[in-house]
Design a protein around this motif. Structure first.
Motif, PDB file in Angstrom:
ATOM      1  N   LEU A  63     -27.081  -1.418 -11.965  1.00  0.00           N
ATOM      2  CA  LEU A  63     -28.393  -1.856 -11.507  1.00  0.00           C
ATOM      3  C   LEU A  63     -28.407  -3.344 -11.161  1.00  0.00           C
ATOM      4  O   LEU A  63     -29.383  -3.842 -10.625  1.00  0.00           O
ATOM      5  CB  LEU A  63     -29.440  -1.600 -12.608  1.00  0.00           C
ATOM      6  N   GLU A  64     -27.338  -4.028 -11.488  1.00  0.00           N
ATOM      7  CA  GLU A  64     -27.322  -5.482 -11.355  1.00  0.00           C
ATOM      8  C   GLU A  64     -26.137  -5.964 -10.534  1.00  0.00           C
ATOM      9  O   GLU A  64     -26.286  -6.660  -9.547  1.00  0.00           O
ATOM     10  CB  GLU A  64     -27.279  -6.081 -12.763  1.00  0.00           C
ATOM     11  N   GLU A  65     -24.939  -5.584 -10.947  1.00  0.00           N
ATOM     12  CA  GLU A  65     -23.711  -6.048 -10.316  1.00  0.00           C
ATOM     13  C   GLU A  65     -23.350  -5.113  -9.161  1.00  0.00           C
ATOM     14  O   GLU A  65     -23.563  -3.913  -9.243  1.00  0.00           O
ATOM     15  CB  GLU A  65     -22.600  -6.014 -11.381  1.00  0.00           C
ATOM     16  N   LYS A  69     -17.948  -5.918  -6.797  1.00  0.00           N
ATOM     17  CA  LYS A  69     -17.657  -6.881  -7.866  1.00  0.00           C
ATOM     18  C   LYS A  69     -17.186  -6.156  -9.130  1.00  0.00           C
ATOM     19  O   LYS A  69     -16.236  -6.590  -9.791  1.00  0.00           O
ATOM     20  CB  LYS A  69     -18.897  -7.733  -8.164  1.00  0.00           C
ATOM     21  N   LEU A  70     -17.839  -5.055  -9.452  1.00  0.00           N
ATOM     22  CA  LEU A  70     -17.450  -4.258 -10.618  1.00  0.00           C
ATOM     23  C   LEU A  70     -16.008  -3.768 -10.471  1.00  0.00           C
ATOM     24  O   LEU A  70     -15.198  -3.912 -11.385  1.00  0.00           O
ATOM     25  CB  LEU A  70     -18.398  -3.067 -10.791  1.00  0.00           C
ATOM     26  N   ALA A  94     -28.226  -1.656  -7.166  1.00  0.00           N
ATOM     27  CA  ALA A  94     -28.698  -3.046  -7.124  1.00  0.00           C
ATOM     28  C   ALA A  94     -29.444  -3.363  -5.827  1.00  0.00           C
ATOM     29  O   ALA A  94     -30.550  -3.923  -5.879  1.00  0.00           O
ATOM     30  CB  ALA A  94     -27.541  -4.013  -7.346  1.00  0.00           C
ATOM     31  N   PRO A  95     -28.923  -3.013  -4.632  1.00  0.00           N
ATOM     32  CA  PRO A  95     -29.667  -3.328  -3.409  1.00  0.00           C
ATOM     33  C   PRO A  95     -31.004  -2.602  -3.325  1.00  0.00           C
ATOM     34  O   PRO A  95     -32.008  -3.155  -2.892  1.00  0.00           O
ATOM     35  CB  PRO A  95     -28.733  -2.865  -2.280  1.00  0.00           C
ATOM     36  N   ILE A  96     -31.032  -1.333  -3.772  1.00  0.00           N
ATOM     37  CA  ILE A  96     -32.273  -0.555  -3.758  1.00  0.00           C
ATOM     38  C   ILE A  96     -33.268  -1.156  -4.738  1.00  0.00           C
ATOM     39  O   ILE A  96     -34.455  -1.277  -4.447  1.00  0.00           O
ATOM     40  CB  ILE A  96     -31.983   0.920  -4.065  1.00  0.00           C
ATOM     41  N   ARG A  97     -32.775  -1.546  -5.910  1.00  0.00           N
ATOM     42  CA  ARG A  97     -33.642  -2.164  -6.917  1.00  0.00           C
ATOM     43  C   ARG A  97     -34.288  -3.425  -6.358  1.00  0.00           C
ATOM     44  O   ARG A  97     -35.496  -3.630  -6.485  1.00  0.00           O
ATOM     45  CB  ARG A  97     -32.835  -2.521  -8.167  1.00  0.00           C
ATOM     46  N   ARG A  98     -33.499  -4.257  -5.689  1.00  0.00           N
ATOM     47  CA  ARG A  98     -34.045  -5.505  -5.134  1.00  0.00           C
ATOM     48  C   ARG A  98     -35.105  -5.229  -4.072  1.00  0.00           C
ATOM     49  O   ARG A  98     -36.148  -5.871  -4.042  1.00  0.00           O
ATOM     50  CB  ARG A  98     -32.920  -6.374  -4.577  1.00  0.00           C
ATOM     51  N   SER A  99     -34.857  -4.245  -3.216  1.00  0.00           N
ATOM     52  CA  SER A  99     -35.840  -3.938  -2.172  1.00  0.00           C
ATOM     53  C   SER A  99     -37.105  -3.324  -2.765  1.00  0.00           C
ATOM     54  O   SER A  99     -38.203  -3.584  -2.292  1.00  0.00           O
ATOM     55  CB  SER A  99     -35.243  -3.026  -1.108  1.00  0.00           C
TER      56      SER A  99
END
Length: 144
Positions: A63-65, A69-70, A94-99
């Motif tokens: 949800l973050e990284e 990167k992972l 992560a991108p969906i969470r940010r949007s």
């Protein structure tokens, strides 16, 4: 009770012994610690080695990284994703969470997460699930 081994890649001698032969399948385990204490690495290690040695499928939700990167970090520990990509699915939310955070819509994030997990589980024989991280999940789900 069936158990998922934790593996030895991180040189955690005796961990499975203290867990009575591994993590009990069907149970929820919380990895807690400060930033940089290798919680993600330990969780991924469990999924990775179970995919290789036991054939247990796993889902890792970040949800973050970012996924890239992972995977770079895990590759530096000798865990080559190409060896397990058929048994280990990484879902980068992560991108969906940010949007969704920018949206004014009151989207039930926990429902979206459940839908992602269910649809992935329907596509394969997945027995292990990691959601990284609890802090972000709490913010998104607005747990009380």
């Amino acid at each position: 009770m069936p158990r998922a081994k934790t593996g030895i890649k991180l040189y955690i001698d005796g961990l499975d012994m203290h867990l009575e032969s591994g993590v009990p399948v069907g149970n929820m385990i919380l990895l807690s610690g400060t930033a940089g204490s290798m919680k993600s690495t330990l969780a991924y290690n469990v999924l990775y080695h179970n995919a290789i040695h036991s054939g247990l499928g796993g889902i890792y939700i970040t949800l973050e990284e970012s996924k890239e990167k992972l995977l770079d970090q895990m590759d530096s520990f000798g865990m080559d994703y190409k060896k397990v990509r058929d048994k280990l699915v990484i879902i980068d939310l992560a991108p969906i969470r940010r949007s969704m955070q920018k949206s004014t819509e009151k989207t039930p994030w926990i429902d979206f997460l459940k839908m992602q997990i269910r649809s992935t589980m329907e596509r394969g024989n997945f027995k292990l699930l990691v959601i990284d991280s609890l802090n972000v999940l709490e913010l998104l789900a607005r747990f009380k």
